[in-house]
Design an enzyme around this catalytic site. Sequence first.
Site, PDB file in Angstrom:
ATOM      1  N   HIS A  82     -53.970 -40.148 -28.591  1.00  0.00           N
ATOM      2  CA  HIS A  82     -54.087 -38.573 -28.894  1.00  0.00           C
ATOM      3  C   HIS A  82     -55.495 -38.245 -29.717  1.00  0.00           C
ATOM      4  CE1 HIS A  82     -49.629 -38.593 -28.576  1.00  0.00           C
ATOM      5  NE2 HIS A  82     -50.076 -37.240 -28.380  1.00  0.00           N
ATOM      6  N   CYS A 114     -47.571 -30.313 -19.042  1.00  0.00           N
ATOM      7  CA  CYS A 114     -48.508 -29.920 -20.136  1.00  0.00           C
ATOM      8  C   CYS A 114     -49.275 -31.454 -20.541  1.00  0.00           C
ATOM      9  CB  CYS A 114     -47.828 -29.509 -21.361  1.00  0.00           C
ATOM     10  SG  CYS A 114     -46.436 -30.475 -21.888  1.00  0.00           S
TER      11      CYS A 114
HETATM   12  C1  PEP Z   1     -46.987 -36.013 -23.201  1.00  0.00           C
HETATM   13  O1  PEP Z   1     -46.518 -36.736 -23.445  1.00  0.00           O
HETATM   14  O2  PEP Z   1     -47.686 -35.815 -21.881  1.00  0.00           O
HETATM   15  C2  PEP Z   1     -47.313 -34.668 -24.224  1.00  0.00           C
HETATM   16  C3  PEP Z   1     -47.886 -33.531 -23.642  1.00  0.00           C
HETATM   17  O3  PEP Z   1     -47.139 -35.068 -25.433  1.00  0.00           O
HETATM   18  P1  PEP Z   1     -48.069 -35.810 -26.320  1.00  0.00           P
HETATM   19  O4  PEP Z   1     -49.316 -36.245 -25.517  1.00  0.00           O
HETATM   20  O5  PEP Z   1     -48.302 -35.145 -27.551  1.00  0.00           O
HETATM   21  O6  PEP Z   1     -47.199 -37.094 -26.818  1.00  0.00           O
END
Ligand code: PEP
Length: 586
Positions: free
Chosen positions: A200, A516
Amino acid sequence: MTPARKELIIKGLGVSPGIAMGVVYMRESGALVIPEYTIKTAEIPAQKKRLERALRTAKRQIGRLKSKASSLPAKTGEEMSFLLDAYGQMLDDSRLVRGAYRRIEQDRINAEASVQAETNEIAEGFATLDDTYIAARIDDIREVSERIIRALMKNIVKPLDTVPKGSIMISEEVTPADAAQLNPKRIFGFAAVLGGAQGHTAIMARALGLPAVLGIPSLTRLTRSGDTIIIDGSRGRVIINPKPATRAAFEAKQVKQRKALSRLARLRRQPSITRDGMEIALSCNVELPIEMPGVLNAGAASIGLLRTEFMFMNRNDIPSEDEQFKMLGNIVKAMDGRVVTIRTLDIGGEKLAQALINDIGETTQSALGLRGIRLSLKKPELLEAQITAILRAGALGPVRILLPMVSTTREVIKARDFIKRTALKLKRKKIPIADPLPPVGVMIEVPSAALTADALASVSDFFAIGSNDLTMYTMAVDRTDEQVAKLYNPLHPSVLRLIRFTTESALKSRIPISVCGEIAGDPRFTALLLGLGIHELSMSAHALGPVKQRVREIEMAAAQSRADIIMSQTDAGRIAMLLDDFNAPV
Ligand code: PEP
Ligand code: MG
């Protein structure tokens, strides 16, 4: 006058593109302001637990630094490895650790103050010995002690708003919570020893448009506060004390990149439509409210993923329902009638919040643990505040509710039931909420969810494929661990088959489906995703221009037949080749 230091170019993992130039701001330098307070007898166990946790964190850091050190040249790597082993032993059992525990109990002081007091006493004892070898050891003890204290203070907010404008932040590690504090008006880019491209921190860097390079073992050894530095996030290079010619070359590159970006920005008013007329909805992912001007500017169709974790980071208490409502409501109002897909809390794994750690403990740090919807269902008071805030924000504009980390249909049924009951309570109190109730969708990011997408489709109003976690869990590769980063491959046939099955299930059940995860914002994947039947992509605002450009080049029929060929393959390398060949300009 000290002679100018030589130019140094070091390689790392470019995780957020672009070029940034500025002056080094060392994150871990500077005197620590150590909190010191007396505690009551009843608080002793809690302080001991804090110390125990901090020791574990420090040990984990040492372990990760040690594996990073193995990629340094032999001699340097070996020296660092010995030193880190010694630090590890000190953290296991040493006079420092034993003394700190004892002081919590006997002196009734907090954990930080006990570590500090014990360190000072050891140092005083050593100082009387007049031995240069021992004098050097005290530096090691101070290093370990500082590491423990920093771990204890990890989630006490260390504001970054006083960092001088034009800084490049250099750090051992930048956590997602640290990244959430970065202000691009003051900090122009960052680099760190630890970290991978899929975590993240990297996602936030891209969202904020901050060039970043991670995973550089020698970084903190080679840089000093005040050095001039260039971060080349596109090529994964850090240039310390650049020569005037190097600087000029990078300035020219920076101008070129800015021009390319403004060319893409002109696409803002163009429709997102394939050459044969298929409309593709391009939406934005939002991690922080600071991104909203960029989202509005990019001409996003909607917010396809609002990560709500930001509301819980960098604070020691849980935000009230009213605070959450205000933050969400502002975003809903700003979108002015366009849908906002609000994901319930996905704290856990690498995304941590001190207030919740105090409550739940270490388990949240496991990617396979109490994360996402699992945590929300276990803590109804937490979920109720969040659902209430979302439902209230839904009275101000269209919202959808998205559930993260779902692995069974039961979780969805329970969550939906919870949402209905919460709505009923609010209606009885005559509090204005979304009417009708918002659609409830599921993140498909766990293999069990993808493999039962047909069943999940019958209890969901929409799907959003989280390819970041789906790749991580399918390949069994921690997305934050740079040591296994090479195995992280969303083009692996196993991941693609899960995406295809999920898409087919959604299409059969006639529920909307989007992607996403980070692949949605990478033009390399656009044709493949469209070819698989996905017509909505959600990404960071910066990615919208490049992806729209790619959409406008694609013929759906050609993309579908290339997707069919790709899906008949079993080799990830061949898949990549077939895709890149399709993407190559003719
Ligand atoms: C994913 O896992 O692709 C997602 C969009 O969620 P995050 O990156 O917040 O875990
Ligand atoms: Mg995810």
